[in-house]
Design a protein around this motif. Structure first.
Motif, PDB file in Angstrom:
ATOM      1  N   GLU A   1     -10.861  11.103   8.049  1.00 61.54           N
ATOM      2  CA  GLU A   1     -10.092   9.924   7.668  1.00 61.54           C
ATOM      3  C   GLU A   1      -8.641  10.310   7.439  1.00 61.54           C
ATOM      4  OE1 GLU A   1     -12.050   8.254   4.272  1.00 61.54           O
ATOM      5  OE2 GLU A   1     -13.486   7.120   5.498  1.00 61.54           O
ATOM      6  N   LEU A   2      -7.758   9.361   7.732  1.00 60.97           N
ATOM      7  CA  LEU A   2      -6.325   9.592   7.647  1.00 60.97           C
ATOM      8  C   LEU A   2      -5.681   8.437   6.893  1.00 60.97           C
ATOM      9  CD1 LEU A   2      -3.796  11.218   8.633  1.00 60.97           C
ATOM     10  CD2 LEU A   2      -3.826   9.749  10.667  1.00 60.97           C
ATOM     11  N   ALA A   3      -4.780   8.758   5.978  1.00 61.53           N
ATOM     12  CA  ALA A   3      -4.027   7.733   5.259  1.00 61.53           C
ATOM     13  C   ALA A   3      -2.776   7.379   6.060  1.00 61.53           C
ATOM     14  CB  ALA A   3      -3.644   8.233   3.869  1.00 61.53           C
ATOM     15  N   GLY A   4      -2.540   6.084   6.220  1.00 63.26           N
ATOM     16  CA  GLY A   4      -1.395   5.663   7.030  1.00 63.26           C
ATOM     17  C   GLY A   4      -0.553   4.589   6.383  1.00 63.26           C
ATOM     18  N   PHE A   5      -0.710   4.388   5.045  1.00 62.70           N
ATOM     19  CA  PHE A   5       0.019   3.346   4.320  1.00 62.70           C
ATOM     20  C   PHE A   5      -0.308   1.958   4.876  1.00 62.70           C
ATOM     21  CE2 PHE A   5       2.556   7.181   3.737  1.00 62.70           C
ATOM     22  CZ  PHE A   5       2.738   7.187   2.355  1.00 62.70           C
ATOM     23  N   LYS A   6      -1.593   1.763   5.189  1.00 62.37           N
ATOM     24  CA  LYS A   6      -2.005   0.478   5.751  1.00 62.37           C
ATOM     25  C   LYS A   6      -3.225  -0.094   5.045  1.00 62.37           C
ATOM     26  CE  LYS A   6      -1.090  -0.048  10.214  1.00 62.37           C
ATOM     27  NZ  LYS A   6      -1.045   0.151  11.689  1.00 62.37           N
TER      28      LYS A   6
ATOM     29  N   THR B   1       6.551   1.327   1.009  1.00 64.12           N
ATOM     30  CA  THR B   1       7.963   1.426   0.620  1.00 64.12           C
ATOM     31  C   THR B   1       8.384   2.883   0.477  1.00 64.12           C
ATOM     32  OG1 THR B   1       7.839  -0.696  -0.527  1.00 64.12           O
ATOM     33  CG2 THR B   1       9.659   0.759  -1.122  1.00 64.12           C
ATOM     34  N   GLN B   2       7.479   3.708  -0.047  1.00 63.66           N
ATOM     35  CA  GLN B   2       7.796   5.131  -0.221  1.00 63.66           C
ATOM     36  C   GLN B   2       8.059   5.802   1.129  1.00 63.66           C
ATOM     37  OE1 GLN B   2       6.523   8.860   0.518  1.00 63.66           O
ATOM     38  NE2 GLN B   2       4.672   8.069  -0.456  1.00 63.66           N
ATOM     39  N   LEU B   3       7.213   5.494   2.121  1.00 67.11           N
ATOM     40  CA  LEU B   3       7.415   6.071   3.447  1.00 67.11           C
ATOM     41  C   LEU B   3       8.687   5.520   4.092  1.00 67.11           C
ATOM     42  CD1 LEU B   3       6.377   7.846   5.765  1.00 67.11           C
ATOM     43  CD2 LEU B   3       5.066   5.871   6.580  1.00 67.11           C
ATOM     44  N   GLN B   4       8.926   4.231   3.937  1.00 65.46           N
ATOM     45  CA  GLN B   4      10.139   3.629   4.492  1.00 65.46           C
ATOM     46  C   GLN B   4      11.391   4.304   3.917  1.00 65.46           C
ATOM     47  OE1 GLN B   4      10.024   1.383   6.912  1.00 65.46           O
ATOM     48  NE2 GLN B   4       8.693  -0.360   6.462  1.00 65.46           N
ATOM     49  N   ARG B   5      11.401   4.540   2.628  1.00 62.79           N
ATOM     50  CA  ARG B   5      12.568   5.150   1.982  1.00 62.79           C
ATOM     51  C   ARG B   5      12.773   6.587   2.434  1.00 62.79           C
ATOM     52  NH1 ARG B   5      11.563   2.880  -4.191  1.00 62.79           N
ATOM     53  NH2 ARG B   5      12.503   0.804  -3.858  1.00 62.79           N
ATOM     54  N   ARG B   6      11.692   7.338   2.516  1.00 64.58           N
ATOM     55  CA  ARG B   6      11.834   8.731   2.942  1.00 64.58           C
ATOM     56  C   ARG B   6      12.324   8.814   4.382  1.00 64.58           C
ATOM     57  NH1 ARG B   6       7.702  11.642   3.520  1.00 64.58           N
ATOM     58  NH2 ARG B   6       5.975  10.190   3.164  1.00 64.58           N
ATOM     59  N   PHE B   7      11.832   7.910   5.224  1.00 60.42           N
ATOM     60  CA  PHE B   7      12.289   7.923   6.614  1.00 60.42           C
ATOM     61  C   PHE B   7      13.764   7.543   6.708  1.00 60.42           C
ATOM     62  CE2 PHE B   7      13.071   6.178  10.799  1.00 60.42           C
ATOM     63  CZ  PHE B   7      12.493   7.127  11.625  1.00 60.42           C
ATOM     64  N   ARG B   8      14.178   6.521   5.973  1.00 60.81           N
ATOM     65  CA  ARG B   8      15.586   6.107   6.010  1.00 60.81           C
ATOM     66  C   ARG B   8      16.499   7.211   5.507  1.00 60.81           C
ATOM     67  NH1 ARG B   8      17.703   1.277   6.787  1.00 60.81           N
ATOM     68  NH2 ARG B   8      19.273   1.563   5.165  1.00 60.81           N
ATOM     69  N   ALA B   9      16.072   7.934   4.492  1.00 60.15           N
ATOM     70  CA  ALA B   9      16.886   9.026   3.968  1.00 60.15           C
ATOM     71  C   ALA B   9      17.068  10.126   5.005  1.00 60.15           C
ATOM     72  CB  ALA B   9      16.242   9.587   2.698  1.00 60.15           C
ATOM     73  N   ARG B  10      16.055  10.346   5.831  1.00 58.73           N
ATOM     74  CA  ARG B  10      16.133  11.402   6.840  1.00 58.73           C
ATOM     75  C   ARG B  10      16.844  10.930   8.104  1.00 58.73           C
ATOM     76  NH1 ARG B  10      13.503  16.089   8.710  1.00 58.73           N
ATOM     77  NH2 ARG B  10      12.555  16.307   6.657  1.00 58.73           N
TER      78      ARG B  10
ATOM     79  N   TRP C   1       0.828  -1.219   0.000  1.00 62.95           N
ATOM     80  CA  TRP C   1       0.000   0.000   0.000  1.00 62.95           C
ATOM     81  C   TRP C   1       0.867   1.276   0.000  1.00 62.95           C
ATOM     82  CZ3 TRP C   1      -1.525  -3.463   4.279  1.00 62.95           C
ATOM     83  CH2 TRP C   1      -2.449  -4.414   3.856  1.00 62.95           C
ATOM     84  N   GLY C   2       1.972   1.228  -0.733  1.00 63.00           N
ATOM     85  CA  GLY C   2       2.834   2.402  -0.831  1.00 63.00           C
ATOM     86  C   GLY C   2       3.764   2.605   0.339  1.00 63.00           C
TER      87      GLY C   2
END
Length: 396
Positions: free
Chosen positions: A335-340, A282-291, A279-280
């Motif tokens: 409603e909130l999107a949470g990549f879940k 990977t995009q959040l994981q990558r942005r967090f790792r970069a920061r 559910w996307g």
């Protein structure tokens, strides 16, 4: 040519006005965290990071700022990270005195209640991103508390649903000595009754984990676990309650009979997991790792959700007024999107964020609860944790 100059002048005025509005419409958000001294972890492979939680909040405010550039809204995070429990109350008072009315809190349950009950906090909304205690959602609930992290009941229900679907109904429950272990075990027992599982044995763990570091430590641990699990009634799975990670990893591969391990170790129910890529995510994981230069942990995701809830509510209400933002968050249609995979929302009866719970080990996302087939009159997410008819919260 004069017309072109006029258009340029108008655009410049609009840009200046938008910039001015953005500067005035800045929503200030507090972050209050207590740095808890971690005991030496079971393994040196994953030392606990010093910035757990706050890095998620920093990413959240950065994501809010990206949207804010288009809506003329600004977001600022003011951090108060303290090492002394005695400094928690003064830090909250400083944030409130500075005019901050939305505070993400990274505190144990007892201190979370202490700051929630301060007279200064009556007009402040606190976003709990750490404490999983079920009491905070029930008899000890507070009107000014919203919970981003799942409760222990939600985690236990998520695991119990999975075990029920797999028909692994007979459980050996192993419980550590800490208060958190005791509360986690209570949640497992309730979930077992709720989903018709059977705890065939409920045993306390008292073996000293310090012996693992002697040269023959693995032999001693193997012998102890084998003795501990020998003669236990037939069971499908071992569920461990070891929230601090002191001994739970020792159980796998050492039981008298070959059995899977779940709970706080092995197959772990959590709001976030390193192998999660659907559910996307990977995009959040990558942005967090970069920061942050590390993997996102459950506390980071809970803090990120707190900031994103605030940002989403500000965007949808077109306001940076804290009261307006909180009213939007509490709206039943929010409603909130949470990549879940599904929209997330807050339960009106206890302030808990409805959300799926991941079931994962270190390398694989095994499943996601609610499991298929567990239906609910209003939301399948409410099959996890305390539902409205069961709530003991009376302050909402």
């Amino acid at each position: 040519m004069s017309a072109a100059r006029a258009i340029v002048a108008v655009l410049a005025l609009l840009l200046a006005a938008r910039t001015a509005v953005g500067a005035e419409a800045t929503l200030r958000i507090g972050y209050l965290g207590l740095s808890i001294k971690h005991e030496m972890p079971n393994s040196f492979l994953d030392p606990p990071p010093a910035d757990e939680g706050v890095q998620g909040a920093r990413l959240g405010v950065a994501d809010n700022a990206t949207t804010g550039r288009f809506t003329g809204q600004g977001f600022a995070l003011q951090e108060k990270l303290v090492n002394d429990p005695e400094a928690v109350v003064p830090a909250l008072r400083e944030l409130v005195a500075a005019g901050i009315r939305l505070v993400v809190v990274d505190l144990p349950a007892s201190q979370l209640l202490e700051v929630a009950d301060l007279p200064e906090a009556r007009g402040t909304t606190l976003f709990n991103m750490r404490a999983p205690d079920d009491a905070l959602r029930n008899e000890s609930c507070r009107r000014n508390l919203l919970h981003l992290t799942p409760s222990r009941a939600m985690l236990a229900d998520a695991l119990a649903q999975f075990l029920a679907v797999r028909r692994w109904r007979d459980i050996l429950l192993v419980v550590g000595p800490s208060e958190g272990d005791r509360l986690y075990a209570e949640a497992i027992r309730r979930a077992a009754r709720k989903f018709q599982l059977r705890i065939v044995a409920d045993k306390p763990w008292a073996y000293d984990p310090g012996a693992r570091r002697v040269d023959t430590g693995h032999y001693g641990a193997a012998a102890e676990v084998a003795r501990f699990t020998q003669g236990v009634p037939s069971h499908d799975i071992v569920v461990v309650a070891d929230e601090a990670g002191d001994w739970g990893d020792e159980i796998a591969y050492r039981t008298a009979e070959p059995r899977l391990v779940a709970g706080t170790q092995g197959l772990v129910p959590a709001n976030w997991a390193r192998p999660h890529e659907q559910w996307g995510a990977t995009q959040l994981q990558r942005r967090f790792r970069a920061r942050a230069q590390r993997w996102m942990l459950p506390a980071d995701h809970a803090a990120w959700l707190a900031l994103r809830a605030i940002g989403e509510a500000a965007t949808r209400s077109r306001s940076t007024d804290p009261d307006t933002v909180v009213a939007r968050i509490r709206d039943p249609d929010f409603e909130l999107a949470g990549f879940k995979g599904v929209p997330l929302s807050f339960r009106p009866w206890d302030g808990q964020l409805r959300q799926p719970v991941l079931l994962a080990n270190d390398r694989t996302l095994v499943s996601v609860s609610p499991q298929p087939g567990f239906q609910h009159q209003f939301s399948e997410l409410d099959t996890l944790g305390t539902d409205r008819p069961e709530t003991k919260c009376r302050s909402r």
